[in-house]
Scaffold this active site. Structure first.
Site, short mmCIF file in Angstrom:
data_model
loop_
_atom_site.label_atom_id
_atom_site.label_comp_id
_atom_site.label_asym_id
_atom_site.label_seq_id
_atom_site.Cartn_x
_atom_site.Cartn_y
_atom_site.Cartn_z
N CYS A 1 -0.07 0.21 -9.70
CA CYS A 1 -0.10 -0.34 -8.34
C CYS A 1 -1.49 -0.90 -8.04
O CYS A 1 -2.48 -0.18 -8.11
CB CYS A 1 0.25 0.73 -7.31
SG CYS A 1 0.08 0.07 -5.63
N GLY B 1 0.79 -1.23 0.00
CA GLY B 1 0.00 0.00 0.00
C GLY B 1 0.82 1.28 0.00
O GLY B 1 0.37 2.30 0.53
O1 RRO Z 1 3.33 -0.67 -2.40
C1 RRO Z 1 2.64 -1.56 -2.94
O2 RRO Z 1 1.72 -2.11 -2.35
C2 RRO Z 1 2.89 -2.01 -4.31
C3 RRO Z 1 3.17 -1.18 -5.36
BR1 RRO Z 1 3.46 0.65 -5.16
C4 RRO Z 1 3.25 -1.70 -6.68
O3 RRO Z 1 3.48 -1.01 -7.69
N1 RRO Z 1 3.06 -3.03 -6.83
C5 RRO Z 1 2.77 -3.84 -5.81
O4 RRO Z 1 2.58 -5.04 -6.00
N2 RRO Z 1 2.71 -3.33 -4.54
#
Ligand code: RRO
Length: 313
Positions: free
Chosen positions: A149, A91
Protein backbone atom coordinates in the site's frame (compact mmCIF):
# COMPACT_ATOMS: atom_id res chain seq x y z
CA UNK A 1 -6.98 -20.70 -20.85
CA UNK A 2 -7.43 -22.70 -23.99
CA UNK A 3 -5.88 -19.78 -25.85
CA UNK A 4 -2.40 -18.44 -25.55
CA UNK A 5 -1.60 -20.09 -22.24
CA UNK A 6 -3.14 -23.49 -22.94
CA UNK A 7 -1.12 -26.49 -21.91
CA UNK A 8 1.76 -24.50 -20.46
CA UNK A 9 0.38 -23.42 -17.11
CA UNK A 10 0.65 -25.96 -14.29
CA UNK A 11 -1.99 -24.14 -12.22
CA UNK A 12 -4.94 -24.76 -14.49
CA UNK A 13 -7.16 -27.77 -14.99
CA UNK A 14 -8.53 -27.72 -18.51
CA UNK A 15 -12.09 -28.94 -17.92
CA UNK A 16 -15.07 -26.48 -18.02
CA UNK A 17 -15.78 -23.40 -20.14
CA UNK A 18 -12.79 -21.77 -18.51
CA UNK A 19 -9.90 -23.69 -17.04
CA UNK A 20 -10.09 -23.87 -13.26
CA UNK A 21 -7.24 -21.95 -11.66
CA UNK A 22 -5.93 -23.52 -8.48
CA UNK A 23 -4.13 -21.55 -5.80
CA UNK A 24 -3.58 -24.15 -3.11
CA UNK A 25 -7.07 -25.10 -1.96
CA UNK A 26 -8.63 -22.06 -3.64
CA UNK A 27 -10.36 -22.97 -6.89
CA UNK A 28 -11.27 -20.23 -9.34
CA UNK A 29 -13.91 -21.23 -11.88
CA UNK A 30 -12.71 -18.55 -14.26
CA UNK A 31 -9.66 -16.29 -14.32
CA UNK A 32 -11.23 -12.88 -13.52
CA UNK A 33 -11.10 -11.51 -9.96
CA UNK A 34 -11.52 -8.01 -8.55
CA UNK A 35 -8.59 -5.96 -7.36
CA UNK A 36 -8.79 -5.38 -3.61
CA UNK A 37 -10.62 -2.19 -2.71
CA UNK A 38 -12.06 -1.55 -6.14
CA UNK A 39 -15.46 -3.29 -5.88
CA UNK A 40 -17.61 -2.92 -2.78
CA UNK A 41 -19.64 -6.14 -2.80
CA UNK A 42 -21.71 -5.07 0.20
CA UNK A 43 -22.76 -1.78 -1.45
CA UNK A 44 -23.31 -3.62 -4.76
CA UNK A 45 -25.63 -6.08 -3.03
CA UNK A 46 -27.63 -3.16 -1.64
CA UNK A 47 -27.80 -1.59 -5.12
CA UNK A 48 -28.45 -4.69 -7.22
CA UNK A 49 -30.06 -7.05 -4.69
CA UNK A 50 -29.96 -10.77 -5.30
CA UNK A 51 -29.24 -10.18 -9.00
CA UNK A 52 -25.64 -9.61 -7.88
CA UNK A 53 -25.53 -13.08 -6.37
CA UNK A 54 -27.05 -14.68 -9.46
CA UNK A 55 -24.52 -13.01 -11.80
CA UNK A 56 -21.52 -12.35 -9.59
CA UNK A 57 -18.83 -10.91 -11.87
CA UNK A 58 -15.73 -12.42 -10.26
CA UNK A 59 -14.54 -15.98 -9.60
CA UNK A 60 -13.48 -14.96 -6.09
CA UNK A 61 -14.10 -11.81 -4.13
CA UNK A 62 -11.07 -9.99 -2.72
CA UNK A 63 -12.02 -7.73 0.18
CA UNK A 64 -10.83 -4.19 0.78
CA UNK A 65 -7.67 -4.40 2.90
CA UNK A 66 -8.25 -4.53 6.63
CA UNK A 67 -5.87 -3.62 9.46
CA UNK A 68 -5.74 -4.80 13.09
CA UNK A 69 -7.35 -1.61 14.41
CA UNK A 70 -9.96 0.68 12.82
CA UNK A 71 -8.61 3.46 10.59
CA UNK A 72 -10.28 6.66 9.40
CA UNK A 73 -8.23 6.88 6.19
CA UNK A 74 -6.40 9.86 4.72
CA UNK A 75 -7.65 13.46 4.67
CA UNK A 76 -9.54 14.55 1.53
CA UNK A 77 -9.21 15.04 -1.37
CA UNK A 78 -8.44 11.36 -1.91
CA UNK A 79 -8.71 11.08 -5.69
CA UNK A 80 -7.16 12.84 -8.67
CA UNK A 81 -7.99 12.00 -12.28
CA UNK A 82 -5.02 11.73 -14.66
CA UNK A 83 -4.80 11.05 -18.40
CA UNK A 84 -5.90 7.39 -18.63
CA UNK A 85 -5.83 6.83 -14.92
CA UNK A 86 -6.34 8.10 -11.43
CA UNK A 87 -4.33 8.67 -8.29
CA UNK A 88 -5.86 7.49 -5.03
CA UNK A 89 -4.87 8.37 -1.54
CA UNK A 90 -7.59 6.50 0.30
CA UNK A 91 -5.38 5.51 3.20
CA UNK A 92 -6.98 2.25 4.24
CA UNK A 93 -10.16 3.34 6.00
CA UNK A 94 -11.63 0.23 7.59
CA UNK A 95 -13.37 -1.09 10.69
CA UNK A 96 -10.38 -3.07 11.90
CA UNK A 97 -10.27 -6.82 12.39
CA UNK A 98 -13.04 -7.05 14.98
CA UNK A 99 -15.36 -4.75 13.04
CA UNK A 100 -14.71 -6.69 9.83
CA UNK A 101 -15.43 -10.04 11.46
CA UNK A 102 -18.56 -8.71 13.14
CA UNK A 103 -20.12 -6.56 10.39
CA UNK A 104 -18.68 -7.44 7.00
CA UNK A 105 -17.73 -11.11 7.08
CA UNK A 106 -21.32 -12.38 7.51
CA UNK A 107 -22.39 -10.37 4.45
CA UNK A 108 -19.39 -11.32 2.33
CA UNK A 109 -19.94 -14.97 3.25
CA UNK A 110 -23.24 -14.82 1.34
CA UNK A 111 -21.44 -14.21 -1.95
CA UNK A 112 -21.54 -17.19 -4.30
CA UNK A 113 -17.75 -17.26 -4.74
CA UNK A 114 -14.76 -17.90 -2.45
CA UNK A 115 -13.75 -14.99 -0.23
CA UNK A 116 -10.17 -13.71 -0.15
CA UNK A 117 -9.51 -11.31 2.72
CA UNK A 118 -6.82 -8.70 2.14
CA UNK A 119 -4.84 -7.75 5.26
CA UNK A 120 -2.17 -5.21 6.06
CA UNK A 121 -0.30 -4.26 9.21
CA UNK A 122 2.66 -2.11 10.04
CA UNK A 123 4.54 -4.88 11.86
CA UNK A 124 4.76 -8.66 12.02
CA UNK A 125 2.71 -8.83 15.20
CA UNK A 126 -0.16 -7.01 13.49
CA UNK A 127 -0.01 -9.33 10.50
CA UNK A 128 -0.04 -12.31 12.88
CA UNK A 129 -3.21 -11.13 14.59
CA UNK A 130 -4.88 -10.63 11.21
CA UNK A 131 -3.87 -14.01 9.83
CA UNK A 132 -4.96 -15.68 13.07
CA UNK A 133 -8.24 -13.78 13.09
CA UNK A 134 -9.33 -14.34 9.52
CA UNK A 135 -7.49 -17.64 9.05
CA UNK A 136 -9.61 -19.32 11.70
CA UNK A 137 -12.87 -18.50 9.90
CA UNK A 138 -14.42 -21.08 7.59
CA UNK A 139 -15.97 -18.30 5.51
CA UNK A 140 -12.50 -17.24 4.37
CA UNK A 141 -10.99 -19.17 1.47
CA UNK A 142 -7.64 -17.39 1.22
CA UNK A 143 -5.70 -14.43 2.58
CA UNK A 144 -4.00 -11.71 0.58
CA UNK A 145 -1.05 -10.09 2.35
CA UNK A 146 -0.93 -6.47 1.23
CA UNK A 147 2.71 -5.46 1.52
CA UNK A 148 2.35 -2.78 -1.12
CA UNK A 149 0.00 0.00 0.00
CA UNK A 150 1.55 3.31 -1.05
CA UNK A 151 -0.77 5.39 1.13
CA UNK A 152 0.19 4.41 4.65
CA UNK A 153 3.44 5.29 6.32
CA UNK A 154 5.43 2.03 6.37
CA UNK A 155 2.88 0.34 4.09
CA UNK A 156 5.53 -0.32 1.49
CA UNK A 157 8.54 -1.13 3.60
CA UNK A 158 8.08 -4.90 3.73
CA UNK A 159 7.14 -5.30 0.10
CA UNK A 160 10.07 -3.28 -1.22
CA UNK A 161 12.61 -5.69 0.28
CA UNK A 162 12.98 -9.37 -0.63
CA UNK A 163 14.43 -10.27 2.78
CA UNK A 164 11.59 -8.53 4.66
CA UNK A 165 8.99 -10.17 2.46
CA UNK A 166 10.49 -13.61 2.99
CA UNK A 167 10.71 -13.10 6.75
CA UNK A 168 7.06 -12.03 6.91
CA UNK A 169 5.88 -14.99 4.84
CA UNK A 170 7.95 -17.41 6.92
CA UNK A 171 6.43 -16.01 10.11
CA UNK A 172 2.85 -16.19 8.83
CA UNK A 173 2.98 -19.47 6.90
CA UNK A 174 2.74 -21.73 9.98
CA UNK A 175 -0.32 -19.83 11.29
CA UNK A 176 -2.79 -21.00 8.67
CA UNK A 177 -3.35 -23.66 6.05
CA UNK A 178 -5.30 -21.24 3.91
CA UNK A 179 -3.62 -20.07 0.71
CA UNK A 180 -1.50 -16.95 1.16
CA UNK A 181 -1.37 -14.53 -1.76
CA UNK A 182 1.25 -11.76 -1.56
CA UNK A 183 0.27 -8.49 -3.22
CA UNK A 184 3.41 -6.98 -4.73
CA UNK A 185 4.39 -3.39 -5.24
CA UNK A 186 5.64 -1.95 -8.52
CA UNK A 187 7.57 0.65 -6.48
CA UNK A 188 10.72 -1.39 -6.13
CA UNK A 189 13.82 -2.01 -8.21
CA UNK A 190 13.29 -5.73 -8.69
CA UNK A 191 9.71 -7.00 -8.23
CA UNK A 192 10.74 -10.47 -9.38
CA UNK A 193 13.22 -10.74 -6.50
CA UNK A 194 10.44 -9.86 -4.04
CA UNK A 195 8.14 -12.39 -5.70
CA UNK A 196 10.77 -15.14 -5.43
CA UNK A 197 11.27 -14.23 -1.77
CA UNK A 198 7.52 -14.50 -1.17
CA UNK A 199 7.46 -17.93 -2.82
CA UNK A 200 10.44 -19.12 -0.81
CA UNK A 201 8.73 -17.86 2.35
CA UNK A 202 5.72 -20.05 1.64
CA UNK A 203 3.34 -17.89 -0.41
CA UNK A 204 0.90 -19.82 -2.60
CA UNK A 205 0.56 -17.05 -5.19
CA UNK A 206 1.57 -13.49 -5.89
CA UNK A 207 -0.63 -10.70 -7.22
CA UNK A 208 0.59 -7.57 -8.96
CA UNK A 209 0.68 -4.68 -9.47
CA UNK A 210 -0.52 -2.45 -6.67
CA UNK A 211 -0.51 1.25 -7.54
CA UNK A 212 2.53 3.29 -8.58
CA UNK A 213 3.52 6.06 -6.20
CA UNK A 214 2.33 9.34 -7.72
CA UNK A 215 1.77 13.03 -7.00
CA UNK A 216 -0.44 15.73 -8.53
CA UNK A 217 -0.56 19.49 -7.95
CA UNK A 218 -3.64 21.66 -7.70
CA UNK A 219 -3.32 23.94 -10.76
CA UNK A 220 -4.95 26.79 -8.85
CA UNK A 221 -2.50 26.80 -5.95
CA UNK A 222 0.54 24.86 -7.10
CA UNK A 223 0.35 22.78 -3.93
CA UNK A 224 -0.36 19.07 -3.56
CA UNK A 225 -3.89 18.18 -4.65
CA UNK A 226 -4.25 15.13 -2.45
CA UNK A 227 -4.84 15.64 1.24
CA UNK A 228 -2.04 13.24 2.07
CA UNK A 229 0.32 14.85 -0.44
CA UNK A 230 0.79 11.81 -2.67
CA UNK A 231 -0.96 8.61 -3.66
CA UNK A 232 -0.96 5.64 -6.01
CA UNK A 233 -1.58 5.68 -9.77
CA UNK A 234 -3.82 3.06 -11.40
CA UNK A 235 -5.81 2.60 -14.61
CA UNK A 236 -4.81 2.07 -18.25
CA UNK A 237 -1.83 4.44 -17.84
CA UNK A 238 -0.04 1.79 -15.77
CA UNK A 239 -0.93 -1.23 -17.91
CA UNK A 240 2.33 -1.48 -19.90
CA UNK A 241 4.29 -1.30 -16.65
CA UNK A 242 2.08 -3.96 -15.08
CA UNK A 243 2.48 -6.21 -18.11
CA UNK A 244 6.24 -5.93 -17.95
CA UNK A 245 6.35 -6.66 -14.23
CA UNK A 246 4.01 -9.64 -14.60
CA UNK A 247 6.26 -10.96 -17.39
CA UNK A 248 9.34 -10.61 -15.20
CA UNK A 249 7.71 -12.12 -12.11
CA UNK A 250 6.07 -15.02 -13.98
CA UNK A 251 9.47 -15.88 -15.44
CA UNK A 252 10.95 -16.31 -11.97
CA UNK A 253 8.30 -17.98 -9.77
CA UNK A 254 6.52 -21.31 -9.98
CA UNK A 255 3.45 -20.25 -7.97
CA UNK A 256 0.47 -18.74 -9.80
CA UNK A 257 0.61 -15.06 -10.69
CA UNK A 258 -2.53 -12.89 -10.54
CA UNK A 259 -1.96 -10.03 -12.96
CA UNK A 260 -3.58 -6.62 -12.79
CA UNK A 261 -3.04 -3.01 -13.72
CA UNK A 262 -5.36 -1.07 -16.00
CA UNK A 263 -7.33 -4.02 -17.39
CA UNK A 264 -10.40 -2.69 -19.21
CA UNK A 265 -11.12 -5.33 -21.85
CA UNK A 266 -10.89 -9.05 -22.48
CA UNK A 267 -7.99 -8.34 -24.82
CA UNK A 268 -6.13 -6.55 -22.01
CA UNK A 269 -6.74 -9.55 -19.75
CA UNK A 270 -5.50 -11.92 -22.45
CA UNK A 271 -2.24 -9.98 -22.65
CA UNK A 272 -1.61 -10.63 -18.94
CA UNK A 273 -2.39 -14.32 -19.38
CA UNK A 274 -0.09 -14.48 -22.41
CA UNK A 275 2.75 -13.11 -20.32
CA UNK A 276 2.37 -15.82 -17.70
CA UNK A 277 -0.44 -14.78 -15.35
CA UNK A 278 -2.77 -17.60 -14.29
CA UNK A 279 -5.57 -15.17 -13.41
CA UNK A 280 -6.25 -11.45 -13.70
CA UNK A 281 -7.99 -8.79 -11.65
CA UNK A 282 -10.11 -5.86 -12.78
CA UNK A 283 -9.63 -2.81 -10.56
CA UNK A 284 -10.01 0.82 -11.53
CA UNK A 285 -12.37 -0.01 -14.41
CA UNK A 286 -14.98 -1.14 -11.86
CA UNK A 287 -15.22 2.36 -10.39
CA UNK A 288 -16.62 3.70 -13.67
CA UNK A 289 -18.64 0.59 -14.47
CA UNK A 290 -19.42 -2.06 -11.86
CA UNK A 291 -20.20 -4.37 -14.79
CA UNK A 292 -16.64 -4.14 -16.11
CA UNK A 293 -15.52 -7.40 -14.49
CA UNK A 294 -18.31 -9.41 -16.07
CA UNK A 295 -17.73 -7.77 -19.44
CA UNK A 296 -14.00 -8.57 -19.28
CA UNK A 297 -14.80 -12.21 -18.51
CA UNK A 298 -17.27 -12.44 -21.41
CA UNK A 299 -14.83 -10.79 -23.81
CA UNK A 300 -12.04 -13.05 -22.61
CA UNK A 301 -14.19 -16.09 -23.18
CA UNK A 302 -14.96 -14.92 -26.71
CA UNK A 303 -11.26 -14.44 -27.42
CA UNK A 304 -10.32 -17.82 -25.99
CA UNK A 305 -8.73 -20.03 -28.56
CA UNK A 306 -8.43 -17.27 -31.15
CA UNK A 307 -4.84 -16.29 -30.43
CA UNK A 308 -1.72 -18.36 -31.12
CA UNK A 309 0.35 -19.81 -28.28
CA UNK A 310 2.71 -17.11 -27.14
CA UNK A 311 4.95 -16.79 -24.12
CA UNK A 312 7.35 -13.93 -23.82
CA UNK A 313 8.99 -14.69 -20.50
O1 RRO B 1 -6.42 2.28 0.81
C1 RRO B 1 -5.56 2.70 0.02
O2 RRO B 1 -5.22 3.88 0.00
C2 RRO B 1 -4.87 1.82 -0.93
C3 RRO B 1 -4.42 0.56 -0.64
BR1 RRO B 1 -4.77 -0.30 0.98
C4 RRO B 1 -3.65 -0.15 -1.59
O3 RRO B 1 -3.18 -1.29 -1.40
N1 RRO B 1 -3.41 0.45 -2.77
C5 RRO B 1 -3.84 1.69 -3.05
O4 RRO B 1 -3.58 2.21 -4.13
N2 RRO B 1 -4.60 2.36 -2.14
Amino acid sequence: MNGRTSGSDPHTDHSGTFDVVEIGSLRLEHPVLNGSGTFDAIAARRAFGDALLERFPFSAFVSKTITPEPRAGNPPPRLFETPSGMINSIGLPNKGLDGFLRDDLPQLAELPVPLVVSVMATDQEGFRSLVDGVGSRDEVAAIELNVSCPNVKSGLIVGEQPAETMALCEALRPLTEKPLIVKLTPNTADPAAVAVAAEQGGADAVSLINTLRATALDPATGTAWLGAGSGGLSGPAVRPIALDQVRRVAGEVTVPVIGMGGIETGSDALDFLALGASAVAVGTASFRDPGAGERVRIELEALRGQAPALHLN
